[in-house]
Design a protein around this motif. Structure first.
Motif, PDB file in Angstrom:
ATOM      1  N   GLU A 185       0.818  -1.224   0.000  1.00  0.00           N
ATOM      2  CA  GLU A 185       0.000   0.000   0.000  1.00  0.00           C
ATOM      3  C   GLU A 185       0.849   1.271   0.000  1.00  0.00           C
ATOM      4  O   GLU A 185       0.531   2.245  -0.686  1.00  0.00           O
ATOM      5  CB  GLU A 185      -0.948   0.003   1.206  1.00  0.00           C
ATOM      6  CG  GLU A 185      -1.969  -1.105   1.196  1.00  0.00           C
ATOM      7  CD  GLU A 185      -2.946  -1.032   0.045  1.00  0.00           C
ATOM      8  OE1 GLU A 185      -3.192   0.074  -0.492  1.00  0.00           O
ATOM      9  OE2 GLU A 185      -3.465  -2.095  -0.339  1.00  0.00           O
ATOM     10  N   GLU A 186       1.925   1.256   0.767  1.00  0.00           N
ATOM     11  CA  GLU A 186       2.774   2.454   0.865  1.00  0.00           C
ATOM     12  C   GLU A 186       3.378   2.819  -0.484  1.00  0.00           C
ATOM     13  O   GLU A 186       3.425   3.993  -0.861  1.00  0.00           O
ATOM     14  CB  GLU A 186       3.877   2.237   1.898  1.00  0.00           C
ATOM     15  CG  GLU A 186       4.732   3.465   2.123  1.00  0.00           C
ATOM     16  CD  GLU A 186       5.780   3.250   3.194  1.00  0.00           C
ATOM     17  OE1 GLU A 186       6.817   3.926   3.101  1.00  0.00           O
ATOM     18  OE2 GLU A 186       5.577   2.426   4.089  1.00  0.00           O
ATOM     19  N   LEU A 187       3.820   1.827  -1.206  1.00  0.00           N
ATOM     20  CA  LEU A 187       4.411   2.039  -2.524  1.00  0.00           C
ATOM     21  C   LEU A 187       3.427   2.748  -3.463  1.00  0.00           C
ATOM     22  O   LEU A 187       3.781   3.713  -4.143  1.00  0.00           O
ATOM     23  CB  LEU A 187       4.796   0.669  -3.096  1.00  0.00           C
ATOM     24  CG  LEU A 187       5.615   0.581  -4.350  1.00  0.00           C
ATOM     25  CD1 LEU A 187       7.020   1.112  -4.098  1.00  0.00           C
ATOM     26  CD2 LEU A 187       5.690  -0.872  -4.795  1.00  0.00           C
ATOM     27  N   TRP A 188       2.195   2.290  -3.474  1.00  0.00           N
ATOM     28  CA  TRP A 188       1.175   2.844  -4.360  1.00  0.00           C
ATOM     29  C   TRP A 188       0.695   4.214  -3.871  1.00  0.00           C
ATOM     30  O   TRP A 188       0.391   5.088  -4.684  1.00  0.00           O
ATOM     31  CB  TRP A 188       0.022   1.865  -4.511  1.00  0.00           C
ATOM     32  CG  TRP A 188       0.482   0.634  -5.230  1.00  0.00           C
ATOM     33  CD1 TRP A 188       1.016  -0.490  -4.657  1.00  0.00           C
ATOM     34  CD2 TRP A 188       0.522   0.425  -6.631  1.00  0.00           C
ATOM     35  NE1 TRP A 188       1.368  -1.398  -5.638  1.00  0.00           N
ATOM     36  CE2 TRP A 188       1.070  -0.864  -6.847  1.00  0.00           C
ATOM     37  CE3 TRP A 188       0.132   1.183  -7.727  1.00  0.00           C
ATOM     38  CZ2 TRP A 188       1.236  -1.389  -8.123  1.00  0.00           C
ATOM     39  CZ3 TRP A 188       0.298   0.647  -8.989  1.00  0.00           C
ATOM     40  CH2 TRP A 188       0.849  -0.621  -9.181  1.00  0.00           C
ATOM     41  N   LEU A 234       7.795   2.943  -7.087  1.00  0.00           N
ATOM     42  CA  LEU A 234       6.869   2.078  -7.821  1.00  0.00           C
ATOM     43  C   LEU A 234       7.465   1.671  -9.161  1.00  0.00           C
ATOM     44  O   LEU A 234       7.369   0.504  -9.561  1.00  0.00           O
ATOM     45  CB  LEU A 234       5.521   2.773  -8.030  1.00  0.00           C
ATOM     46  CG  LEU A 234       4.488   1.977  -8.824  1.00  0.00           C
ATOM     47  CD1 LEU A 234       4.184   0.642  -8.152  1.00  0.00           C
ATOM     48  CD2 LEU A 234       3.220   2.792  -9.005  1.00  0.00           C
ATOM     49  N   LYS A 235       8.084   2.600  -9.860  1.00  0.00           N
ATOM     50  CA  LYS A 235       8.724   2.261 -11.138  1.00  0.00           C
ATOM     51  C   LYS A 235       9.799   1.200 -10.939  1.00  0.00           C
ATOM     52  O   LYS A 235       9.911   0.265 -11.743  1.00  0.00           O
ATOM     53  CB  LYS A 235       9.320   3.504 -11.787  1.00  0.00           C
ATOM     54  CG  LYS A 235       8.283   4.404 -12.419  1.00  0.00           C
ATOM     55  CD  LYS A 235       8.912   5.597 -13.100  1.00  0.00           C
ATOM     56  CE  LYS A 235       7.845   6.480 -13.725  1.00  0.00           C
ATOM     57  NZ  LYS A 235       8.408   7.655 -14.366  1.00  0.00           N
ATOM     58  N   ASN A 236      10.588   1.318  -9.866  1.00  0.00           N
ATOM     59  CA  ASN A 236      11.614   0.308  -9.574  1.00  0.00           C
ATOM     60  C   ASN A 236      10.981  -1.056  -9.289  1.00  0.00           C
ATOM     61  O   ASN A 236      11.476  -2.088  -9.762  1.00  0.00           O
ATOM     62  CB  ASN A 236      12.474   0.743  -8.395  1.00  0.00           C
ATOM     63  CG  ASN A 236      13.379   1.902  -8.739  1.00  0.00           C
ATOM     64  OD1 ASN A 236      13.688   2.148  -9.900  1.00  0.00           O
ATOM     65  ND2 ASN A 236      13.806   2.642  -7.724  1.00  0.00           N
ATOM     66  N   ALA A 237       9.904  -1.055  -8.513  1.00  0.00           N
ATOM     67  CA  ALA A 237       9.232  -2.311  -8.193  1.00  0.00           C
ATOM     68  C   ALA A 237       8.636  -2.956  -9.443  1.00  0.00           C
ATOM     69  O   ALA A 237       8.733  -4.176  -9.624  1.00  0.00           O
ATOM     70  CB  ALA A 237       8.153  -2.065  -7.145  1.00  0.00           C
ATOM     71  N   MET A 238       8.037  -2.151 -10.304  1.00  0.00           N
ATOM     72  CA  MET A 238       7.453  -2.692 -11.529  1.00  0.00           C
ATOM     73  C   MET A 238       8.549  -3.202 -12.474  1.00  0.00           C
ATOM     74  O   MET A 238       8.368  -4.221 -13.151  1.00  0.00           O
ATOM     75  CB  MET A 238       6.581  -1.646 -12.217  1.00  0.00           C
ATOM     76  CG  MET A 238       5.346  -1.251 -11.412  1.00  0.00           C
ATOM     77  SD  MET A 238       4.244  -2.607 -11.012  1.00  0.00           S
ATOM     78  CE  MET A 238       3.379  -2.781 -12.560  1.00  0.00           C
ATOM     79  N   THR A 239       9.690  -2.521 -12.490  1.00  0.00           N
ATOM     80  CA  THR A 239      10.823  -2.987 -13.288  1.00  0.00           C
ATOM     81  C   THR A 239      11.316  -4.334 -12.782  1.00  0.00           C
ATOM     82  O   THR A 239      11.679  -5.212 -13.570  1.00  0.00           O
ATOM     83  CB  THR A 239      11.958  -1.948 -13.278  1.00  0.00           C
ATOM     84  OG1 THR A 239      11.453  -0.727 -13.833  1.00  0.00           O
ATOM     85  CG2 THR A 239      13.161  -2.418 -14.077  1.00  0.00           C
ATOM     86  N   SER A 240      11.290  -4.527 -11.462  1.00  0.00           N
ATOM     87  CA  SER A 240      11.719  -5.815 -10.913  1.00  0.00           C
ATOM     88  C   SER A 240      10.742  -6.919 -11.312  1.00  0.00           C
ATOM     89  O   SER A 240      11.162  -8.059 -11.569  1.00  0.00           O
ATOM     90  CB  SER A 240      11.888  -5.746  -9.394  1.00  0.00           C
ATOM     91  OG  SER A 240      10.634  -5.665  -8.741  1.00  0.00           O
TER      92      SER A 240
END
Length: 166
Positions: A123-126, A137-143
């Motif tokens: 939730e915090e990321l979003w 979020l971009k880093n997480a989606m890239t992972s």
């Protein structure tokens, strides 16, 4: 032309493969890019719902591909003993496809899906992205993309194996 049980199995195999590979590819190459036009919290809910809805049918399609592939190579195919697996080119390519299919399905089910759902549940990321800080979020989606690329590589190997077996 009369249909044989092998023809039927091959048809099921091909339809399931189209659903498995096509479903994963559609999510990765069409749905994901299109989702960038949504607000972060809307995208989070969308992806969570999409993954929960599509995970089981795509996994079942992958399992059907593997199961029918086993039957097509053995009971309805040229492999009748372990020697046929090890000592023939067909057997070695078939075994490569089988092991790749199992590994690809397992990776998608247990690694890719879990990583994606972990990101979608953060939730915090979003919330950060919703408030203008979208770098995490971009880093997480890239992972997620990097992890899912292993599944895509498995599909490429499977397709190459099928071309060699035809």
């Amino acid at each position: 032309m009369a249909w044989t049980s092998r023809d039927f199995l091959l048809g099921v195999h091909l339809v399931a493969a189209i659903m498995w590979v096509g479903g994963v590819a559609f999510i990765g190459w069409a749905v994901y890019p299109a989702s960038r036009f949504m607000r972060p919290l809307q995208r989070q809910q969308f992806f969570r719902s999409l993954m929960q809805w599509s995970h089981r049918p795509l996994a079942v399609a992958g399992a059907v591909v593997i199961t029918t592939g086993i039957w097509l190579g053995t009971a309805a195919g040229p492999i009748h003993s372990w020697a046929d697996v090890w000592l023939t080119a067909y057997g070695r390519v078939w075994l490569t496809a089988l092991l790749t299919g199992i590994a690809t399905l397992a990776w998608g089910m247990f690694v890719g899906y879990r990583k994606a759902m972990t990101v979608f549940a953060d939730e915090e990321l979003w919330q950060q992205a919703e408030h203008g800080n979208d770098a995490p979020l971009k880093n997480a989606m890239t992972s997620i993309i990097a992890i899912q690329s292993v599944e895509a590589a498995g599909f490429v190997v499977l397709i190459l194996c099928m071309l060699l077996l035809s």
